[in-house]
Design an enzyme around this catalytic site. Structure first.
Site, PDB file in Angstrom:
ATOM      1  N   ARG A   1       0.346  10.802   3.273  1.00 49.94           N
ATOM      2  CA  ARG A   1       1.584  11.077   2.552  1.00 49.94           C
ATOM      3  C   ARG A   1       2.805  10.531   3.287  1.00 49.94           C
ATOM      4  NH1 ARG A   1      -2.418  14.335   1.223  1.00 49.94           N
ATOM      5  NH2 ARG A   1      -2.427  15.478  -0.764  1.00 49.94           N
TER       6      ARG A   1
ATOM      7  N   GLY B   1     -10.759   8.564  -0.997  1.00 50.96           N
ATOM      8  CA  GLY B   1     -10.408   9.195  -2.261  1.00 50.96           C
ATOM      9  C   GLY B   1      -8.951   9.614  -2.294  1.00 50.96           C
TER      10      GLY B   1
ATOM     11  N   ARG C   1     -17.280   7.891  -7.222  1.00 49.50           N
ATOM     12  CA  ARG C   1     -16.560   9.151  -7.383  1.00 49.50           C
ATOM     13  C   ARG C   1     -15.711   9.137  -8.659  1.00 49.50           C
ATOM     14  NH1 ARG C   1     -13.890  10.532  -1.620  1.00 49.50           N
ATOM     15  NH2 ARG C   1     -13.402  12.468  -2.714  1.00 49.50           N
TER      16      ARG C   1
ATOM     17  N   SER D   1      -7.376  20.895  -7.259  1.00 48.27           N
ATOM     18  CA  SER D   1      -7.413  19.622  -6.548  1.00 48.27           C
ATOM     19  C   SER D   1      -6.018  19.223  -6.106  1.00 48.27           C
ATOM     20  CB  SER D   1      -8.000  18.519  -7.440  1.00 48.27           C
ATOM     21  OG  SER D   1      -7.840  17.251  -6.829  1.00 48.27           O
TER      22      SER D   1
ATOM     23  N   GLN E   1      -5.351  16.468  -4.659  1.00 46.90           N
ATOM     24  CA  GLN E   1      -5.189  15.048  -4.962  1.00 46.90           C
ATOM     25  C   GLN E   1      -4.664  14.844  -6.374  1.00 46.90           C
ATOM     26  OE1 GLN E   1      -8.935  13.124  -4.149  1.00 46.90           O
ATOM     27  NE2 GLN E   1      -8.888  13.624  -1.963  1.00 46.90           N
TER      28      GLN E   1
ATOM     29  N   ASP F   1     -12.757  21.046   2.927  1.00 47.49           N
ATOM     30  CA  ASP F   1     -13.328  20.016   3.801  1.00 47.49           C
ATOM     31  C   ASP F   1     -14.202  20.586   4.907  1.00 47.49           C
ATOM     32  OD1 ASP F   1     -12.251  17.829   2.493  1.00 47.49           O
ATOM     33  OD2 ASP F   1     -10.412  17.849   3.667  1.00 47.49           O
TER      34      ASP F   1
ATOM     35  N   LYS G   1     -17.293  14.949  -3.560  1.00 50.05           N
ATOM     36  CA  LYS G   1     -16.614  14.469  -2.359  1.00 50.05           C
ATOM     37  C   LYS G   1     -17.252  13.145  -1.931  1.00 50.05           C
ATOM     38  CE  LYS G   1     -13.774  16.732  -0.632  1.00 50.05           C
ATOM     39  NZ  LYS G   1     -12.300  16.742  -0.867  1.00 50.05           N
TER      40      LYS G   1
ATOM     41  N   ARG H   1     -21.782  17.038  -1.321  1.00 45.88           N
ATOM     42  CA  ARG H   1     -21.816  17.775  -0.058  1.00 45.88           C
ATOM     43  C   ARG H   1     -22.666  19.033  -0.117  1.00 45.88           C
ATOM     44  NH1 ARG H   1     -15.781  16.862   2.383  1.00 45.88           N
ATOM     45  NH2 ARG H   1     -16.254  14.857   3.350  1.00 45.88           N
TER      46      ARG H   1
ATOM     47  N   ARG I   1     -18.033  13.861   7.383  1.00 48.11           N
ATOM     48  CA  ARG I   1     -18.071  15.283   7.764  1.00 48.11           C
ATOM     49  C   ARG I   1     -19.501  15.782   7.946  1.00 48.11           C
ATOM     50  NH1 ARG I   1     -12.879  16.524   7.975  1.00 48.11           N
ATOM     51  NH2 ARG I   1     -11.469  15.553   6.450  1.00 48.11           N
TER      52      ARG I   1
END
Length: 444
Positions: free
Chosen positions: A31, A99, A127, A172, A174, A324, A351, A355, A399
């Site tokens: 950002r 993403g 995705r 979300s 995002q 996350d 993700k 996941r 991750r």
């Protein structure tokens, strides 16, 4: 980091100990580059995470006309183009595995009369993007996407977007951020209504760059409104430490036979502290000390040491604040006594990998009893070190890779991952930092 090139094995060690400064927060780093590129004037950014995902965002802003320059480790200078100054890129914008970068950039370009092609690696191209495409299309952007609303796609923006009031069907940050960034180019006020609060770094940083923005809360619901056609002003800011990255090192301390780790400069934000809430409820007893502010965010020093852990049912209310951290929670739960249950986390299916399936596979291959559910998973804790000894398929998910390597530091037998290169996307210094606190990580 040469060690993060292919197969790595993590060997059990008797002690995890030391102090590390948390790497720059990935969400805030994205950002910072985006808003600095849109601002009028020259911004100075320190503490930027120089992971591959973030660098892709910097490259994209450069392709759109901003002057993005690295001055030194974590120190960057961005000469912005002003809110109306973006130019059409001459080549496709390649976001690799990111993403966050791709979805936020879709919002940025939607509010400008330019056309851009978005591409990514195989993982990102699998995705779903419809959750961003649909609201941006409602505002007036034109999107030509691949089958199923996926990358590659071509987005044509508009200088006269329509403001909307939008309630995302899935929690979300995002999606919310993409709409708010598009709202900067709309002719009126754009609002996003959340029934479950998601990370609010976009709102905080927009206000830091001078944007007019309001937030209204009603019980658990939250409405964020931004006024369109406004300009941003260049800033000097420091990126706080990433709590998601800090979680790996703190967990290594919690599960170690003799653990004591301090993480300095960690971002403290109610939309990001779900993991720390949960591990405290499991018996971790984390220590925290406030140490100042950065980029409109509180910073703390966190301390963790070896602790007996108890499984629990993770409250669905905290899921968005730890979205996350579920891979590393799966590792922690395997060392606990009793059962840990995760529900309401269907977002994990879309993700970097599925996941939910990846976490359960990671645990099972290391001798842990785990069960996959549609929107979560169940882990039967071993009441101590799990057997280990497995080869973990990471599915190109950073991750999953880092979580498995943390498990190996305290399992009964070494844990190996099939690929480590993708760790560069979010935590380039991970192997170095883990070794600094006593981990034994060796490339095969």
């Amino acid at each position: 980091m040469k060690a993060c090139s292919s197969v790595i094995t993590s060997y059990p060690v008797p002690r995890i100990f030391g102090s590390v400064r948390a790497p720059g927060d990935k969400s805030c780093s994205h950002r910072a580059l985006l808003l600095a590129g849109l601002a009028s004037g020259t911004s100075e950014i320190s503490g930027l995470l120089e992971g591959e995902d973030v660098l892709r965002t910097g490259d994209a802003m450069s392709a759109l006309g901003a002057q993005v320059e690295r001055l030194g480790l974590g120190n960057w200078q961005v000469k912005g183009v002003g809110t109306d100054g973006l130019r059409a890129p001459t080549n496709a914008l390649d976001f690799g595995n990111s993403g966050t970068g791709s979805r936020l950039m879709m919002g940025v370009i939607a509010g400008h009369p330019i056309k851009a092609q978005f591409v990514g690696d195989a993982s990102l191209s699998a995705r779903p993007m419809n959750r961003v495409i649909h609201p941006l299309s409602d505002m007036g952007a034109v999107v030509e996407a691949s089958s199923g609303g996926r990358l590659p796609l071509i987005l044509t923006g508009s200088s006269n977007l329509k403001p909307i009031v939008y309630a995302p069907p899935h929690a979300s940050a995002q999606v919310k951020s993409a709409i708010l960034l598009a709202g900067l180019g709309a002719s009126g006020a754009t609002s996003v209504r959340e029934t479950r609060m998601t990370r609010d770094h976009t709102e905080r940083m927009l206000m830091g760059f001078g944007a007019e923005l309001s937030v209204m809360r009603e019980a658990d619901a939250r409405t964020v409104t931004i006024v369109g056609r406004q300009r941003l002003s260049a800033q000097k800011l420091t990126v706080p430490g990433d709590p998601s990255s800090a979680a790996f090192l703190l967990t290594a301390a919690l599960i170690s036979p003799d653990g004591d780790v301090t993480l300095e400069g960690v971002l403290s934000n109610e939309t990001r502290d779900g993991y720390f809430q949960v591990v405290d409820r499991m018996g971790a007893g984390l220590g925290a000390e406030e140490v100042g502010e950065a980029a409109g965010e509180r910073m703390i020093t966190l301390q963790a040491s070896t602790a007996p852990l108890q499984g629990l049912d993770v409250p669905e209310a905290v899921v968005p604040a730890m979205i996350d951290e579920f891979p590393i929670l799966g590792v922690l739960a395997s060392f606990a006594t009793g059962t840990t249950r995760v529900t309401g986390a269907g977002e994990l299916r879309v993700k970097e990998s599925d996941r939910i399936g990846a976490v359960v596979s990671m645990l099972r291959v290391n001798g842990v009893e785990a069960e996959e559910r549609e929107d979560g998973f169940i882990v039967e804790g071993c009441g101590g070190p799990p057997p280990g000894g497995g080869l973990v398929e990471t599915h190109h998910d950073h991750r999953i890779a880092m979580s498995a390597l943390v498990m190996g530091t305290a399992a009964k037998a070494p844990v190996t991952i099939d690929e480590a290169a993708m760790i560069q996307t979010s935590y380039p210094a991970f192997v170095d930092d883990m070794r600094a606190i006593g981990a034994d990580l060796r490339p095969a």
